[in-house]
Design a protein around this motif. Structure first.
Motif, PDB file in Angstrom:
ATOM      1  N   GLY A 186      -2.157   0.105  -4.348  1.00 12.77           N
ATOM      2  CA  GLY A 186      -2.468  -1.310  -3.531  1.00 12.77           C
ATOM      3  C   GLY A 186      -1.714  -1.200  -2.586  1.00 12.77           C
ATOM      4  O   GLY A 186      -2.507  -1.378  -0.664  1.00 12.77           O
ATOM      5  N   SER A 187      -0.600  -2.052  -2.266  1.00 11.69           N
ATOM      6  CA  SER A 187       0.552  -1.766  -1.634  1.00 11.69           C
ATOM      7  C   SER A 187       0.337  -0.652  -0.352  1.00 11.69           C
ATOM      8  O   SER A 187       0.068  -0.888   1.232  1.00 11.69           O
ATOM      9  CB  SER A 187       1.654  -2.135  -1.219  1.00 11.69           C
ATOM     10  N   LEU A 188      -0.732  -0.301  -0.358  1.00 11.12           N
ATOM     11  CA  LEU A 188      -0.594   1.878   0.546  1.00 11.12           C
ATOM     12  C   LEU A 188      -2.322   1.660   0.911  1.00 11.12           C
ATOM     13  O   LEU A 188      -2.776   2.443   1.501  1.00 11.12           O
ATOM     14  CB  LEU A 188      -0.262   3.096  -0.067  1.00 11.12           C
ATOM     15  N   ASN A 189      -2.888   0.556   0.405  1.00 15.95           N
ATOM     16  CA  ASN A 189      -4.348   0.998   0.437  1.00 15.95           C
ATOM     17  C   ASN A 189      -5.176   2.128   0.014  1.00 15.95           C
ATOM     18  O   ASN A 189      -6.455   2.588   0.789  1.00 15.95           O
ATOM     19  CB  ASN A 189      -4.702   0.580   2.423  1.00 15.95           C
ATOM     20  N   LEU A 190      -4.655   2.537  -1.077  1.00 14.37           N
ATOM     21  CA  LEU A 190      -5.374   3.690  -2.184  1.00 14.37           C
ATOM     22  C   LEU A 190      -6.073   3.025  -3.304  1.00 14.37           C
ATOM     23  O   LEU A 190      -5.483   1.754  -3.336  1.00 14.37           O
ATOM     24  CB  LEU A 190      -3.777   4.595  -2.170  1.00 14.37           C
ATOM     25  N   ALA A 425       0.579   4.929   6.196  1.00 14.14           N
ATOM     26  CA  ALA A 425       1.687   5.942   5.297  1.00 14.14           C
ATOM     27  C   ALA A 425       0.094   6.065   3.985  1.00 14.14           C
ATOM     28  O   ALA A 425      -0.346   7.107   3.655  1.00 14.14           O
ATOM     29  CB  ALA A 425       2.708   5.702   4.591  1.00 14.14           C
ATOM     30  N   GLY A 426      -0.398   5.234   3.839  1.00 12.00           N
ATOM     31  CA  GLY A 426      -1.308   5.223   2.364  1.00 12.00           C
ATOM     32  C   GLY A 426      -2.721   5.943   3.121  1.00 12.00           C
ATOM     33  O   GLY A 426      -2.849   7.201   2.308  1.00 12.00           O
ATOM     34  N   ASN A 427      -3.267   5.375   4.041  1.00 17.32           N
ATOM     35  CA  ASN A 427      -4.576   6.000   4.599  1.00 17.32           C
ATOM     36  C   ASN A 427      -4.142   7.864   4.819  1.00 17.32           C
ATOM     37  O   ASN A 427      -5.201   8.556   4.759  1.00 17.32           O
ATOM     38  CB  ASN A 427      -4.863   5.504   5.981  1.00 17.32           C
TER      39      ASN A 427
END
Length: 531
Positions: A186-190, A425-427
């Motif tokens: 979640g912190s990576l926007n995943l 990084a997550g995106n």
């Protein structure tokens, strides 16, 4: 005595798969904790009597059937069929080139560990210039050397990161470990885990029944049901495994919109790499401090070397094994290695690539490859070698996007990078995962890293401080880098054990029954953490 009873129990109960999986913990414990040279030798040898020798005649039939199936699919042999997903006419040459990039670092690590084992066991068992006896490395196949860290630690008394006590103190449960991993994504926007994941997964060993506890992730192909099966224990090691398995689930979630034919990794190594690239961040002291599992981060050179040594005994030591497994099978399937030379060809590879030797002389009456689950179960293995290479390429690209790594800034080394809470990084990772196998893997690689080739130099970049330290330490102690021996490691003659009354022929150990029964029985035998 304990190891003898365990192996006798194995002989008498080989027909029960669940019993053999329960033996995994006992044999693993002996190899991990014992420092008795004779006991380790006995366990190593007798496991191969009880498993590998039983497989050889069946495997001959299996190779013929596998090649027949491959020809029906338009390939020359099963090895060529395995290589097809990598979409490269030069794949074997590419793998050899990658191993050539990695060999110098491995040889420095090998020389250092050999010296530490010689100090532990004596020169009569571990020579100054020879290969390392395979049974002394804490693992049934010498594929990972983590368990000798206590012998090989560079700086005694310096910090060694293991947050298991803090997890226990903070009343962590398996559920909380998975929730922590979910929060990482979640912190990576995943995508966070769907409700079905939480209601249908098995994350603790059931009390009412036995199951095969090897951790695995599952896509039920309906776009909403994704599960993990893991007998989670509250330890740091299992915390890393949780993130790895959740990485598989995240991959499933990201490409679930693709047509079913494209719902897989861009090549067989990508899926394994995604879980491990997240684990590279999770294992850092920086990350463990952020999530409240570490009170302080010891930021000094000696602590750094200890950390990198611990990582290298897992990552670097696996690479030659991951490389040689399918090298052996490619030549078996193609006929380049004839049946009469199967076992000695195996030991030639293990000596030449890994620099290890069997604790007792082997013969063609043995079938030591068959003692490794993935051989009789016909699981391709080069994917793991590939995954170890590309995970570091992914890690470097994501760390640069997160602003956590700068090759020109010594205060931001690659091994200290943690991409936690970086949506950039997550995106970028999400964009890669969404592709599934809808594009060729070099295109997927380029989308994240900017390059279209696998490149093992990034591993050397990550471990550069340790490699420099190893070179200096080996030079300081006058340690020979490399290995040589005049011993005969394997022979076509009869095995030496025959005179002792131990079984001497594979045919006396092969049980009646069709091949599929044997393959079924061997499922789950002493699985490695690499699946």
């Amino acid at each position: 005595m304990c190891s003898t009873l365990i192996l006798l129990f194995l002989y008498n109960n080989l027909l029960d798969p669940l019993i053999t999986t329960r033996l995994q913990s006992d044999l693993t414990r002996i190899l991990r904790t014992s420092r008795d040279y004779g006991e380790l030798q006995h366990v190593w040898k007798m496991w191969r009597h009880a498993s590998g020798r039983r497989v050889r005649d069946h495997y001959k039939l299996f190779v013929r059937l596998a090649n027949k199936a491959a020809k029906l699919n338009g390939f020359d042999n099963m090895g060529d069929m395995w290589l097809y997903p990598y979409e490269s006419d030069t794949f074997r040459e590419d793998m050899e080139e990658l191993w050539g990039q990695l060999r110098p670092l491995y040889q420095q690590l090998h020389a250092y560990v050999r010296r530490k084992l010689r100090e532990q066991y004596g020169e009569q068992y571990v020579s100054k210039r020879g290969p390392i006896p395979a049974h002394l490395l804490g693992n049934m196949w010498s594929q990972s050397w983590n368990e000798v860290y206590s012998i090989a630690i560079p700086y005694q008394g310096k910090s060694h990161v293991d947050v298991t006590p803090q997890m226990v103190q903070q009343n962590y449960t398996p559920r909380k470990m998975f929730e922590l991993s979910d929060e990482f994504f979640g912190s990576l926007n995943l995508t966070k885990m769907p409700p079905e994941f939480w209601t249908e997964s098995i994350i603790e060993k059931p009390k009412e029944r036995d199951i095969i506890c090897h951790a695995s992730a599952w896509d039920f192909c309906n776009g909403k049901d994704f599960r993990v099966k893991q007998c989670t224990v509250v330890t740091m090691k299992d915390l890393i495994t949780v993130h790895h398995e959740m990485g598989h689930i995240e991959y499933y979630l990201q490409y679930k919109h693709q047509p079913e034919v494209f719902r897989t990794g861009s090549n067989p190594g990508f899926h394994e790499a995604v879980g491990d690239v997240l684990a590279l961040s999770v294992a850092t002291p920086k990350h463990l401090a952020k999530v409240g599992l570490l009170d302080e981060v010891h930021d000094d050179d000696e602590a750094d070397i200890n950390f990198l040594m611990n990582m290298a005994l897992d990552k670097i030591t696996f690479l030659p094994f991951g490389y040689l497994m399918d090298n052996w099978r490619w030549d078996v399937f193609s006929g380049k290695t004839p049946e009469k030379d199967w076992n000695c060809a195996w030991w030639n590879l293990r000596y030449n690539i890994q620099g290890i030797k069997p604790p007792v002389q082997r013969s063609e009456f043995d079938f030591d490859p068959g003692a490794k689950y993935h051989i009789p179960a016909n699981v391709p293995y080069i994917r793991y070698f590939v995954s170890y290479v590309v995970q570091f390429q992914f890690h470097k690209a994501l760390c640069m996007k997160a602003g956590q790594y700068d090759p020109q800034d010594p205060s931001k080394p690659l091994h200290k990078c943690d991409i936690y809470q970086s949506t950039e990084a997550g995106n970028a990772l999400g964009d890669l995962l969404k592709l599934g196998s809808s594009v060729k893997w070099p295109e997927a690689m380029a989308a994240l890293t900017g390059g279209r080739r696998m490149d093992a130099s990034v591993i050397r970049e990550y471990f550069k401080p340790l490699e420099t330290w190893l070179m200096n330490d080996n030079q300081k102690h006058g340690e020979f880098v490399g290995w040589e021996t005049d011993e005969v490691l394997c022979t076509s003659d009869g095995p030496r054990e025959a005179a002792t009354g131990e079984p001497s022929s594979a045919t006396t150990l092969v049980p009646a029954g069709p091949l599929y029964l044997l393959l079924f029985l061997l499922m789950g035998l002493l699985l490695s953490h690499r699946s």
